[in-house]
Enzyme design. Sequence first.
Site, PDB file in Angstrom:
ATOM      1  N   CYS A 151      39.696   9.552  66.132  1.00  0.00           N
ATOM      2  CA  CYS A 151      38.669  10.061  66.662  1.00  0.00           C
ATOM      3  C   CYS A 151      37.644   9.038  67.246  1.00  0.00           C
ATOM      4  CB  CYS A 151      37.726  11.084  65.847  1.00  0.00           C
ATOM      5  SG  CYS A 151      36.884   9.975  64.322  1.00  0.00           S
ATOM      6  N   HIS A 183      37.169  10.018  57.059  1.00  0.00           N
ATOM      7  CA  HIS A 183      38.582  10.153  57.832  1.00  0.00           C
ATOM      8  C   HIS A 183      39.580   9.792  57.296  1.00  0.00           C
ATOM      9  CE1 HIS A 183      36.547  12.020  61.729  1.00  0.00           C
ATOM     10  NE2 HIS A 183      35.913  12.636  60.573  1.00  0.00           N
ATOM     11  N   CYS A 237      36.712   6.541  64.222  1.00  0.00           N
ATOM     12  CA  CYS A 237      38.131   5.913  63.815  1.00  0.00           C
ATOM     13  C   CYS A 237      38.443   4.826  64.982  1.00  0.00           C
ATOM     14  CB  CYS A 237      38.952   6.609  63.288  1.00  0.00           C
ATOM     15  SG  CYS A 237      38.651   7.521  61.902  1.00  0.00           S
ATOM     16  N   GLU A 245      41.831   7.504  58.491  1.00  0.00           N
ATOM     17  CA  GLU A 245      41.738   6.204  58.733  1.00  0.00           C
ATOM     18  C   GLU A 245      40.535   5.196  58.094  1.00  0.00           C
ATOM     19  OE1 GLU A 245      41.642   8.588  60.802  1.00  0.00           O
ATOM     20  OE2 GLU A 245      42.364   8.333  62.744  1.00  0.00           O
ATOM     21  N   SER A 292      45.873  11.595  66.368  1.00  0.00           N
ATOM     22  CA  SER A 292      45.189  10.681  67.267  1.00  0.00           C
ATOM     23  C   SER A 292      43.809  10.341  66.817  1.00  0.00           C
ATOM     24  CB  SER A 292      44.809  11.435  68.508  1.00  0.00           C
ATOM     25  OG  SER A 292      44.746  10.348  69.592  1.00  0.00           O
TER      26      SER A 292
HETATM   27 ZN    ZN Z   1      38.226   9.906  62.632  1.00  0.00          ZN
END
Ligand code: ZN
Length: 149
Positions: A83, A56, A86, A58, A81
Site C-alpha cells: 500500500c 501492516h 508501506c 511489511e 503488493s
Molecule cells: Zn501496507
Amino acid sequence: MQPFTPDLSHFQEAVAEARTGLSVGGLPIGAVLVRNGEIVGRGHNQRVQKDDPILHGEMACLVNAGRQKTYKDTIMYTTLSPCMMCTGTIIQFGVPKVVVGESRNFKGYQDVLRLAGVEVVDLDDEECIGMMGGFIADHPELWNEDIGN
Ligand SMILES: [Zn+2]
C-alpha cells in the site's frame, strides 16, 4: 525479464507469516526482510490482533527487525503488493528490492516503488491470490479498513 531472482524459500516464509495471521483471525498478509540470505525480520499484519492501524505485514516485519544500520543490502518479501504507507516506508529506508506475492487483489503502488528506483518482482502467486481473495470475500469490512476505504 525479472530484475533479480527471488529466493522462493524466503518468499514461503512470508506466506507462512500470512497463514499465521489468518489462523488467528487477522489479515493474511506476511513479510520477511532478508540480508545476505538470512531473515533478519518477519511479521504479519496485526491490525485486528493489536488494534493498530499501522501494523501492516511489511510494517510489522520492519518493527520486528528492529533498528538496522542500513537497508541497502536487504530484500523485502511480502505476500501482497504494498500500500502507499508501506511503499513510502520502503522508499524512506532505502530497501532496494521488493518481492511481491500478488497484485490482483490489490494493485498497490509498484509503479511508485519503481519510480523511486526500487526493483520489484511480482510473483503472481496462486496461493497468495487465493488466500487474500478469500479473506476479502469473507471480511470486506476488515479489508476496506486496511487500505482506508
Ligand atoms: Zn501496507
